[in-house]
Design a protein around this motif. Structure first.
Motif, mmCIF file in Angstrom:
data_model
loop_
_atom_site.group_PDB
_atom_site.id
_atom_site.type_symbol
_atom_site.label_atom_id
_atom_site.label_comp_id
_atom_site.label_asym_id
_atom_site.label_seq_id
_atom_site.Cartn_x
_atom_site.Cartn_y
_atom_site.Cartn_z
ATOM 1 N N LEU A 10 0.831 -1.198 0.000
ATOM 2 C CA LEU A 10 0.000 0.000 0.000
ATOM 3 C C LEU A 10 0.867 1.249 0.000
ATOM 4 O O LEU A 10 0.617 2.198 -0.750
ATOM 5 N N TYR A 11 1.900 1.245 0.826
ATOM 6 C CA TYR A 11 2.830 2.376 0.879
ATOM 7 C C TYR A 11 3.481 2.595 -0.488
ATOM 8 O O TYR A 11 3.576 3.719 -0.978
ATOM 9 N N GLN A 12 3.932 1.506 -1.106
ATOM 10 C CA GLN A 12 4.584 1.608 -2.404
ATOM 11 C C GLN A 12 3.623 2.124 -3.476
ATOM 12 O O GLN A 12 3.991 2.936 -4.323
ATOM 13 N N PHE A 13 2.374 1.656 -3.405
ATOM 14 C CA PHE A 13 1.365 2.120 -4.369
ATOM 15 C C PHE A 13 1.145 3.619 -4.241
ATOM 16 O O PHE A 13 1.089 4.345 -5.236
ATOM 17 N N ILE A 14 1.053 4.112 -3.005
ATOM 18 C CA ILE A 14 0.818 5.541 -2.786
ATOM 19 C C ILE A 14 2.035 6.358 -3.213
ATOM 20 O O ILE A 14 1.892 7.420 -3.831
ATOM 21 N N CYS A 15 3.239 5.864 -2.913
ATOM 22 C CA CYS A 15 4.454 6.572 -3.343
ATOM 23 C C CYS A 15 4.501 6.731 -4.860
ATOM 24 O O CYS A 15 4.861 7.786 -5.383
ATOM 25 N N GLU A 16 4.134 5.682 -5.568
ATOM 26 C CA GLU A 16 4.189 5.693 -7.029
ATOM 27 C C GLU A 16 3.109 6.582 -7.648
ATOM 28 O O GLU A 16 3.282 7.108 -8.746
ATOM 29 N N ASN A 17 2.003 6.760 -6.924
ATOM 30 C CA ASN A 17 0.846 7.473 -7.506
ATOM 31 C C ASN A 17 0.450 8.729 -6.743
ATOM 32 O O ASN A 17 -0.646 9.251 -6.944
ATOM 33 N N GLU A 18 1.344 9.226 -5.904
ATOM 34 C CA GLU A 18 0.993 10.337 -5.015
ATOM 35 C C GLU A 18 0.565 11.597 -5.754
ATOM 36 O O GLU A 18 -0.306 12.330 -5.299
ATOM 37 N N GLN A 19 1.155 11.876 -6.906
ATOM 38 C CA GLN A 19 0.889 13.129 -7.607
ATOM 39 C C GLN A 19 -0.597 13.333 -7.911
ATOM 40 O O GLN A 19 -1.089 14.460 -7.866
ATOM 41 N N ALA A 20 -1.313 12.260 -8.211
ATOM 42 C CA ALA A 20 -2.742 12.397 -8.537
ATOM 43 C C ALA A 20 -3.519 11.222 -7.954
ATOM 44 O O ALA A 20 -4.380 10.650 -8.610
#
Length: 455
Positions: free
Chosen positions: A344-354
């Motif tokens: 979950l953390y990795q997913f958010i890091c990769e997609n944080e911009q939008a």
């Protein structure tokens, strides 16, 4: 009813116009909005020597003067009174106000009132094309003549008015647009981009977008998306997205105030991302610790480049579509065990911009939306609520704090030179801190020591 401050501005303009004996008319959208009972935030004027009047007026009130069109004989200047409140002065087209109105786009914009009469509150409009009746009947009707061939952007503008005003385009006008729709490609990309942004900024743009599809105009603007067989479902997804943006509270996501702000801040770009979603391409997997960069070589990037969209807008649209695509194609359980929290953390890091817009596009991409009661137990909604809760309650608060270690610390403590592995080490330390695995600087140092040995 005009505000007293506005009336004072209008009186000053009238006094200035008397010095060179030129009659000033209030025209177009200002009168349309008044007929609709809307509050006016911008006023349109037509007169001879409009540039001189605008310059003198801007100087007299010490306001900014912005040239909108400097074409000889068609000059238009904007005087900015304050934020979201301005006056536009345009050169009178032809020798009379009737001649000027004849050259406008739609009957609903072909209205005029002498400025002095407007100040006195008259309802006697100069209305040679029955625009006032069309406004009351909510009809968009093109004026006779070469309205669209002279400026093909007016075809797109018709759908913008349909979207913003909630009007319907009359059949004769629709037939003209259907015939002339290829002419839209003669218009500069910048003007099309601006008009699309205005259209999509309205609360309910999906009916207009669907109507543009019905007559083929949308395909002339975005031929790329018609190569996909998913175009019919795209309109349904856009309709769903607008319903979610208008009432995000229905899915039970929190914090609702922050989510609303994010969705409304760039709503036009979010809707555009939804429209272009069929073009999304799987993003390459980045090495852990490397900062994710949005490619400018994707189909969406190339399309937006043609429209002269800014790099920031292009990256935002790209990021949200990739986020939605990733969520739809992953099988993350997102339960609360440590393993899935790392994912979950990795997913958010990769997609944080939008992240938030991407989640909502993913949520809108379904056959039908659940009812208010169904949202509570909807599997996808539950997953997205979990992502949002982690993002706002855990991820963002942790990111606001100072890191436990930085690159200089790694370099001096362990006496190693900077190298590509630094990014991986720092990423894993930050991941552990956000997830609560480590909380103190000594713990971070111990983790760094372990990671260095492993690498």
């Amino acid at each position: 009813m005009l505000k007293k401050a506005t009336v004072n501005h209008l009186k000053k303009i009238f006094q200035l116009s008397k010095s060179y004996k030129s009659e000033v008319y209030v025209v177009g959208g200002t009168l349309r909005d008044i007929v609709l009972g809307r509050q006016c935030s911008d006023f349109d004027f037509a007169s001879t020597d409009a540039s001189i009047l605008a310059t003198q007026y801007a100087h007299s009130i010490k306001s900014a003067l912005v040239p909108l069109d400097t074409t000889p004989g068609r000059e238009t200047f904007r005087v900015v009174i304050k934020k979201n409140f301005y006056f536009d002065f345009s050169e009178l087209q032809g020798k009379s106000i009737e001649s000027d109105l004849k050259r406008r786009d739609f009957s609903i914009n072909a209205l005029a009132v002498p400025l002095i009469s407007f100040i006195k509150g008259t309802n006697n409009y100069i209305d040679p094309h029955n625009g006032k009746d069309d406004i009351k009947n909510k009809v968009i009707r093109a004026l006779p003549g070469q309205i669209f061939p002279k400026d093909p952007l007016r075809m797109l503008r018709a759908f913008r008015f349909m979207s913003v005003l909630g009007f319907q385009i009359e059949n004769k006008t629709l037939k003209k647009i259907t015939t002339l729709r290829p002419e839209i490609n003669r218009v500069s990309p910048e003007r099309i981009w601006n008009e699309l942004n205005l259209l999509l900024s309205s609360k309910k743009a999906s009916p207009s977008i669907k109507a543009m599809d019905d007559i083929g105009l949308l395909e002339n603007i975005f031929p790329e998306i018609y190569k996909s067989k998913t175009i019919p479902s795209t309109f349904k997804t856009l309709n769903h997205l607008e319903k979610l943006i208008s009432n995000p509270k229905q899915i039970g996501a929190k914090p609702i105030k922050e989510i609303k702000k994010i969705l409304l801040e760039k709503s036009q770009l979010i809707k555009l991302g939804c429209l272009l979603y069929p073009l999304v391409q799987k993003s390459p997997i980045n090495k852990i610790g490397t900062k994710s960069k949005t490619s400018r070589k994707t189909k969406i990037s190339k399309l937006l480049a043609k429209l002269r969209a800014s790099n920031a807008d292009t990256d935002f649209v790209n990021s949200m579509t990739i986020c939605a695509y990733s969520l739809s194609n992953t099988r993350f359980s997102f339960t609360k065990d440590l393993s899935s929290r790392v994912k979950l953390y990795q997913f958010i890091c990769e997609n944080e911009q939008a992240l938030v817009p991407g989640l909502f596009i993913s949520l809108a991409n379904r056959v039908s939306l659940p009812t208010s009661k169904e949202w509570k137990v909807d599997a996808e909604a539950m997953k997205i609520r979990h992502i949002l809760e982690f993002y706002f309650k855990t991820y963002l608060p942790a990111k606001k704090k100072e890191p436990l270690l930085d690159g200089n610390d790694i370099q001096h403590m362990f006496r190693i030179k900077p190298n590509p592995d630094f990014a991986t080490i720092l990423y894993k330390i930050e991941e552990a801190r956000v997830l609560g695995v480590i909380k103190t600087r000594p713990q971070a140092i111990n983790l760094a020591r372990k990671l260095i040995k492993e690498i």
